[in-house]
Motif scaffolding. Sequence first.
Motif, mmCIF file in Angstrom:
data_model
loop_
_atom_site.group_PDB
_atom_site.id
_atom_site.type_symbol
_atom_site.label_atom_id
_atom_site.label_comp_id
_atom_site.label_asym_id
_atom_site.label_seq_id
_atom_site.Cartn_x
_atom_site.Cartn_y
_atom_site.Cartn_z
ATOM 1 N N ARG A 188 85.869 55.356 -7.590
ATOM 2 C CA ARG A 188 87.957 54.833 -7.132
ATOM 3 C C ARG A 188 87.698 55.404 -5.846
ATOM 4 N NH1 ARG A 188 91.499 59.353 -7.981
ATOM 5 N NH2 ARG A 188 94.322 58.691 -6.998
ATOM 6 N N ASN A 189 88.499 54.470 -4.531
ATOM 7 C CA ASN A 189 89.103 55.889 -3.307
ATOM 8 C C ASN A 189 89.696 56.363 -3.466
ATOM 9 O OD1 ASN A 189 88.387 55.915 -0.415
ATOM 10 N ND2 ASN A 189 89.186 54.023 0.015
ATOM 11 N N ILE A 190 89.165 58.421 -3.297
ATOM 12 C CA ILE A 190 90.502 58.805 -2.553
ATOM 13 C C ILE A 190 89.789 59.715 -1.367
ATOM 14 C CG2 ILE A 190 90.474 59.309 -5.326
ATOM 15 C CD1 ILE A 190 88.437 61.411 -4.348
ATOM 16 N N THR A 191 89.390 58.909 -0.336
ATOM 17 C CA THR A 191 89.513 59.593 1.011
ATOM 18 C C THR A 191 90.455 60.082 1.442
ATOM 19 O OG1 THR A 191 87.392 57.759 1.269
ATOM 20 C CG2 THR A 191 88.596 59.115 3.163
ATOM 21 N N ILE A 220 82.246 57.957 6.604
ATOM 22 C CA ILE A 220 82.083 58.447 5.203
ATOM 23 C C ILE A 220 83.551 58.001 4.248
ATOM 24 C CG2 ILE A 220 81.984 61.197 4.207
ATOM 25 C CD1 ILE A 220 79.701 60.921 5.904
ATOM 26 N N PHE A 221 83.115 58.353 3.036
ATOM 27 C CA PHE A 221 84.228 57.775 2.230
ATOM 28 C C PHE A 221 84.254 59.214 1.019
ATOM 29 C CE2 PHE A 221 85.029 54.052 4.259
ATOM 30 C CZ PHE A 221 86.137 53.385 4.197
ATOM 31 N N HIS A 222 84.953 59.297 0.567
ATOM 32 C CA HIS A 222 85.178 60.468 -0.912
ATOM 33 C C HIS A 222 85.143 59.436 -1.795
ATOM 34 C CE1 HIS A 222 85.443 63.614 2.130
ATOM 35 N NE2 HIS A 222 85.747 63.359 2.924
ATOM 36 N N LEU A 223 84.525 59.632 -2.545
ATOM 37 C CA LEU A 223 84.691 59.212 -3.874
ATOM 38 C C LEU A 223 85.145 59.868 -4.928
ATOM 39 C CD1 LEU A 223 82.146 55.744 -2.800
ATOM 40 C CD2 LEU A 223 84.864 56.106 -2.524
ATOM 41 N N GLU A 224 85.628 58.837 -5.819
ATOM 42 C CA GLU A 224 85.382 59.618 -7.603
ATOM 43 C C GLU A 224 84.912 58.810 -8.454
ATOM 44 O OE1 GLU A 224 89.545 61.583 -9.445
ATOM 45 O OE2 GLU A 224 89.252 59.449 -10.679
ATOM 46 N N PRO A 236 86.393 62.990 -14.788
ATOM 47 C CA PRO A 236 85.460 62.257 -13.449
ATOM 48 C C PRO A 236 84.745 63.401 -12.334
ATOM 49 C CG PRO A 236 87.840 62.018 -13.565
ATOM 50 C CD PRO A 236 87.766 63.336 -15.101
ATOM 51 N N TYR A 237 84.021 62.734 -11.626
ATOM 52 C CA TYR A 237 83.286 63.658 -10.610
ATOM 53 C C TYR A 237 83.655 62.954 -9.053
ATOM 54 C CZ TYR A 237 79.280 60.580 -11.448
ATOM 55 O OH TYR A 237 78.338 59.521 -11.229
ATOM 56 N N GLU A 238 82.939 63.775 -8.143
ATOM 57 C CA GLU A 238 83.505 63.474 -6.992
ATOM 58 C C GLU A 238 81.959 63.533 -6.207
ATOM 59 O OE1 GLU A 238 86.906 65.373 -4.985
ATOM 60 O OE2 GLU A 238 88.175 64.891 -6.407
ATOM 61 N N ILE A 239 81.953 62.324 -5.286
ATOM 62 C CA ILE A 239 80.686 62.323 -4.347
ATOM 63 C C ILE A 239 81.493 62.051 -2.992
ATOM 64 C CG2 ILE A 239 79.463 61.849 -6.334
ATOM 65 C CD1 ILE A 239 79.303 59.115 -5.255
ATOM 66 N N THR A 240 80.410 62.094 -2.001
ATOM 67 C CA THR A 240 80.570 60.954 -0.763
ATOM 68 C C THR A 240 79.372 60.178 -0.590
ATOM 69 O OG1 THR A 240 79.548 62.909 0.206
ATOM 70 C CG2 THR A 240 81.936 63.262 -0.150
#
Length: 629
Positions: A189-192, A165-169, A153-157
Amino acid sequence: MWGGTCMNKLLEYQLTSIDYQGVFDEKKSLSFLKLVNETYDKTNEYRAYQRHMLDVAKDKIHTLSHCKNKETYHSVLLMEKRYERLIDNLQPYYFFYAKNSEGRFTSVSHTVFNMLGFTPEEFIKQYSDRFSYGLRSDIETKLLISEYGYNAPYEITLKNKQGLIFHLEITEYLIYDNEKVIGIEGIFRNITEHTVQKERMSNMLYNDTLTGISNRLHLEVLMEKLIVEQYNRDSTFSMIFIDIDHFKHINDTLGHDIGDILLQNVTSNISNVIRGSDIFARIGGDEFVIIFKNMDDIHVAKAVEKLMDAISQIHKIKEYELHVTASMGIVMYPVDGNTTVDLMKRADIAMYQSKKRGRNTYTFFKEIHGDSLSDEMIMMQDMALAIDNNEFELYYQPKVLVKSNEIVAAEALVRWNHPKLGFIAPDKFIALAENTGLILKLGRWIIKEVCKFISSFNSLQNNQTLNISINISLRQFQQENLFSVLKDNIEKYSIQGSQIFLEITESIMMENVDMMIAKLNHIKTLGISISMDDFGTGYSTLSYLSKLSIDELKIDKAFVDEIPENGDSSIILDTIIAMGKTLNMSVVAEGVEHEYQRIYLNKMGCDVYQGYLFSKALSKEAYISSKYI
């Protein structure tokens, strides 16, 4: 224990398991970080399990949907309902999408609304261009990943519809049709919450709570990383160790609230003159460290001068205008050391040299004389064990009546018999003991040995009394429970408190005067006498003398040296003697080396002297067996 604070049960368990009591030290911080990482690993395992279940569900649906048998139709419907329920349960945390081989969205699940507030159509319009980077290279990369059986997986905002701002995987899978890749399926996936919590924990572990800059732990982490980077690049950096001059005096006299604001002001002023790429940390109390990257000696010196100007500005705090200065030590990597420990130690030594040079200056480590520095480092390293190894010895210099040369007392003077450096005088190591805090342990040892010596002398039953003077450092007086240490040893060795004189210096009275007076008066209840040592070398004692219960005034050797051989008067010396007599104090002259000095002191009414004219300091055996006893 947790003060009624609502806390995740798992987190509470983790904190309890490392005995967290509300304050993190470095060891506990690292333990806590380890536990948090383990928790994240478990979360990753759980997330992988969920993905696996989704894959299983989709495979089952795909298989069953191709069955023509009517008997399987009911099973297909059940599986679809289970799959839908699984999707619904994950709605607050997940949404799904599909992309074609060109990397553009073809569909987005309605659960995107629950997370980001967009309809599927709105999300595709808003973000389709951002995710169309894949094209052929994206497909090829995922084919390679799939071949090795690992889908990372990788992460984006992203911003939600309201701009938050939401942090998503994101985890993506290839879609096949008869072994041909026709697109990509993915899960957001919401990892905020996890990300924000991780940042908070990082701030808690790595930021100084008072100033907001890096703390000592973060500095060490950054330095280890920097050393690795610089080693590979064959480049350099410089470390500046900063100590605010006389900060403790400000704290003790004006209060810690003023001191805290001053440290915040100093931090702000320093931040304004350093670069954003420089590392800036508070490592404790009034000590700071700055790391300048890729800067030669000349530019470092210019930068440090700017730092000194920034620190020494007038700080207006409440009704006070404070002018402070700083002493700084500078080391260069890798010339002055190639480990964090070595660089910190040598920067501290260089800063200490600036203190010895009068403060408000800076010193490059390489400027310190090599042999002298080597000896200092050996002494700093060996001092802690020297007491336990019985390397220190006490010598006793007689104090005699000016009129009759009759011994009335002795001053205990400590010497260090170092196994490598030989016999070391106190002026070489006392300041180091003060700087490292070992003066407390050494001071307790001296008090014990003096009391033991007095006790053994008393047992000789020679009808003579032995009175010993003990020098007490400023740090001992500030930090040690001196009353208890003295009381315990007096009782243990069954001696009289009146057989002990404590010699203090004028610098002690520059601290909290009322507190110091209370401490002295408490100590005097043991019968102990107080002597003011090196009188006349300071500038603040005259106004306090009348308030203190001082029994003895010791004139510094510098004034004794000014006694003229021709018998002319020495105005300052005469004034000190007259002042002592007016206040009913015994007056003692130090460093008397010539008979004409003794004659003059006798004429002016000085009571006692000590110095080479009568005797140098003697070992306890020599003192007892001396013909003068």
